[in-house]
Design a protein around this motif. Structure first.
Motif, PDB file in Angstrom:
ATOM      1  N   ARG A  71      -8.723   6.580  -6.173  1.00 15.28           N
ATOM      2  CA  ARG A  71      -8.148   5.768  -7.238  1.00 15.28           C
ATOM      3  C   ARG A  71      -8.615   6.217  -8.621  1.00 15.28           C
TER       4      ARG A  71
ATOM      5  N   ASP B  46      -7.393  -5.648  -4.188  1.00 12.57           N
ATOM      6  CA  ASP B  46      -6.919  -4.261  -4.307  1.00 12.57           C
ATOM      7  C   ASP B  46      -7.134  -3.773  -5.740  1.00 12.57           C
TER       8      ASP B  46
ATOM      9  N   GLU C  85      -6.185  -7.167  -0.209  1.00 11.40           N
ATOM     10  CA  GLU C  85      -5.195  -8.034  -0.841  1.00 11.40           C
ATOM     11  C   GLU C  85      -3.775  -7.522  -0.574  1.00 11.40           C
ATOM     12  N   PRO C  86      -2.868  -8.389  -0.150  1.00 14.24           N
ATOM     13  CA  PRO C  86      -1.484  -7.953   0.066  1.00 14.24           C
ATOM     14  C   PRO C  86      -0.872  -7.422  -1.236  1.00 14.24           C
TER      15      PRO C  86
ATOM     16  N   TYR D   9     -10.539   5.989  -0.421  1.00 10.59           N
ATOM     17  CA  TYR D   9      -9.506   5.338  -1.241  1.00 10.59           C
ATOM     18  C   TYR D   9     -10.062   4.960  -2.609  1.00 10.59           C
TER      19      TYR D   9
ATOM     20  N   GLU E 109       0.368  -5.875   6.919  1.00  8.67           N
ATOM     21  CA  GLU E 109       0.963  -7.205   7.033  1.00  8.67           C
ATOM     22  C   GLU E 109       2.331  -7.126   7.708  1.00  8.67           C
TER      23      GLU E 109
ATOM     24  N   CYS F 260       4.134  -6.673   0.247  1.00  6.83           N
ATOM     25  CA  CYS F 260       3.668  -7.458   1.392  1.00  6.83           C
ATOM     26  C   CYS F 260       3.532  -8.936   1.034  1.00  6.83           C
TER      27      CYS F 260
ATOM     28  N   LYS G  29       6.349   2.498  -1.581  1.00  4.59           N
ATOM     29  CA  LYS G  29       7.215   3.158  -0.605  1.00  4.59           C
ATOM     30  C   LYS G  29       7.830   2.121   0.317  1.00  4.59           C
TER      31      LYS G  29
ATOM     32  N   VAL H 196      -1.432  -3.721  -8.379  1.00  2.90           N
ATOM     33  CA  VAL H 196      -1.657  -4.942  -7.588  1.00  2.90           C
ATOM     34  C   VAL H 196      -2.704  -5.814  -8.315  1.00  2.90           C
TER      35      VAL H 196
ATOM     36  N   HIS I 260      -2.053  -0.592   8.958  1.00  5.46           N
ATOM     37  CA  HIS I 260      -1.291   0.438   8.263  1.00  5.46           C
ATOM     38  C   HIS I 260      -1.551   1.732   9.030  1.00  5.46           C
TER      39      HIS I 260
END
Ligand code: AOF
Ligand code: ZN
Length: 383
Positions: A146, A103, A74-75, A142, A53, A85, A81, A108, A44
């Motif tokens: 959160r 995640d 985790e996808p 991150y 991904e 994935c 945006k 998610v 990313h």
């Protein structure tokens, strides 16, 4: 044969390449392995841009059959945006997916893994505690972000070698090189909001739009204006259809001024006051609530001072330029009384220095000794 550990080590290294460009999003890397050999990597790279991904899929031309994907997070399963994935992976049909960490994003939170499994793709979560811990450390900002409710804040300024962001008369055109100024447009195209104090809006009459760059985001422009001083002729209003103008004010702003601003297309937002000004912390909470996750502060000195004083600035992007302008009255990026000792100074971490023409640029995260660590420590851990 590449081991799971080696695959994740490489994926974590890829993830780290996004540092400074994706916050407050997580840094994520993904690699694909076929017959024990690494066949592709992705990360990313840009806030608002492709997830790891998808970058991996692009690098490989779409198909993952016969391949195992190792991804550090985790996808995602949500339409953010970019599309989910997990769906992109399902379409590419990998043999197997190995996820390093789940995640924590409530959008998610296990659903990405569930979606892959529901589509019949063998999906496992790594049990390597040490690698999982490395991902936690890499993405400390991150995980903290959160849990809090305000926007991520980047302060950007250009200064002379003697640390002035304008001359004594307020002239600042230009301190930095043309290449540096182009970079600022790029940065604006990667944030949700560009914010200035009303003093800067009146004195410099800036447009604050990203120009001649690809728009990853379409930032709103925000003026902090506690008393209602912005004028109807401000150049900010020129592009108001494409880049909205929001004005954060307090109860002190007259009703007729509010109406005038609204008739120019601005959205006027009333905020609580702090020391007679718009409370910056409250404004950043309100901005997050309105969907602005990433905010760029472009001055002036008073706004930076509040941001540093209240420890609301998470990252800086500074251009140090080969000029000297001198003068006691010429503004510096943190006026006021500042910190009394070096022990109380804010320090910077994860420094990235580079050159643009003759300017030197520093991008870094802010770390505060007073509260025990800017974006890197959870509020609960603060002493
Ligand atoms: C992934 N792969 O590479 C990243 C993920 O702002 P957006 O729409 O890009 O979404 C950001 C959220 O997506 C972020 O909070 C986290 O939950 C997830 N990040 N997920 O599958 C990636 N960066
Ligand atoms: Zn994703």
């Amino acid at each position: 044969m590449i081991s799971e550990r080696a695959a994740f080590e490489r994926a974590l290294k890829e993830a780290a390449l996004g540092r400074g460009d994706v916050e407050p999003n997580p840094l994520v890397g993904a690699v694909a392995v076929e017959d024990g050999r690494l066949v592709g990597v992705g990360h990313h790279a840009d806030y608002g841009g492709a997830h790891a991904e998808v970058a991996l899929l692009e690098a490989l031309g779409g198909s993952l059959t016969g391949r195992t994907v190792f991804v550090t997070l985790e996808p995602c399963s949500h339409q953010g945006k970019t599309p989910p994935c997990a769906d992109a992976l399902v379409a590419a049909q990998p043999d197997r997916v190995v996820v390093l960490t789940e995640d924590p994003n409530p959008a998610v939170a296990g659903r990405g893994i569930a979606r892959l499994r529901a589509a019949g793709i063998e999906t496992v979560v790594s049990e390597d505690a040490e690698l999982r811990q490395r991902e936690r450390t890499l993405n400390a900002a991150y995980y903290v972000h959160r849990d809090r409710d305000r926007a991520w804040v980047i302060a950007k300024w250009a200064m002379t070698l003697d640390g002035k962001i304008a001359s004594r008369t307020g002239d600042a055109r230009w301190i930095s090189s043309e290449s540096s100024r182009r970079e600022v447009h790029r940065l604006r195209a990667h944030v949700d909001a560009v914010m200035v104090g009303v003093g800067t809006a009146l004195r410099d009459d800036p447009r604050l739009t990203p120009r001649d760059v690809e728009l990853v985001r379409r930032p709103v422009r925000i003026v902090l204006d506690s008393r209602g001083r912005l004028t109807e002729s401000a150049r900010l209003f020129e592009d108001v259809e494409r880049f909205p103008v929001w004005i954060a004010t307090t109860e002190r702003a007259p009703a007729n001024w509010r109406r005038a601003m609204e008739s120019r297309g601005a959205t006027v937002i009333e905020e609580p006051a702090r020391n007679g000004r718009v409370d910056l912390a409250a404004a950043l909470v309100e901005l997050r609530r309105r969907g602005c996750e990433r905010v760029l502060l472009e001055g002036g000195a008073e706004l930076f001072a509040s941001g540093f004083e209240e420890e609301l600035i998470d990252a800086v992007e500074v251009y140090v330029c080969p000029r000297l302008v001198g003068g006691r009255e010429a503004p510096t990026p943190w006026p006021g009384s500042g910190r009394a000792s070096m022990a109380e100074a804010l320090t910077l971490e994860h420094l990235r220095w580079d050159h643009l023409e003759n300017d030197q640029r520093l991008r870094a995260f802010v770390h505060s000794p007073r509260v025990g660590g800017g974006p890197f420590k959870r509020p609960a851990e603060r002493a």
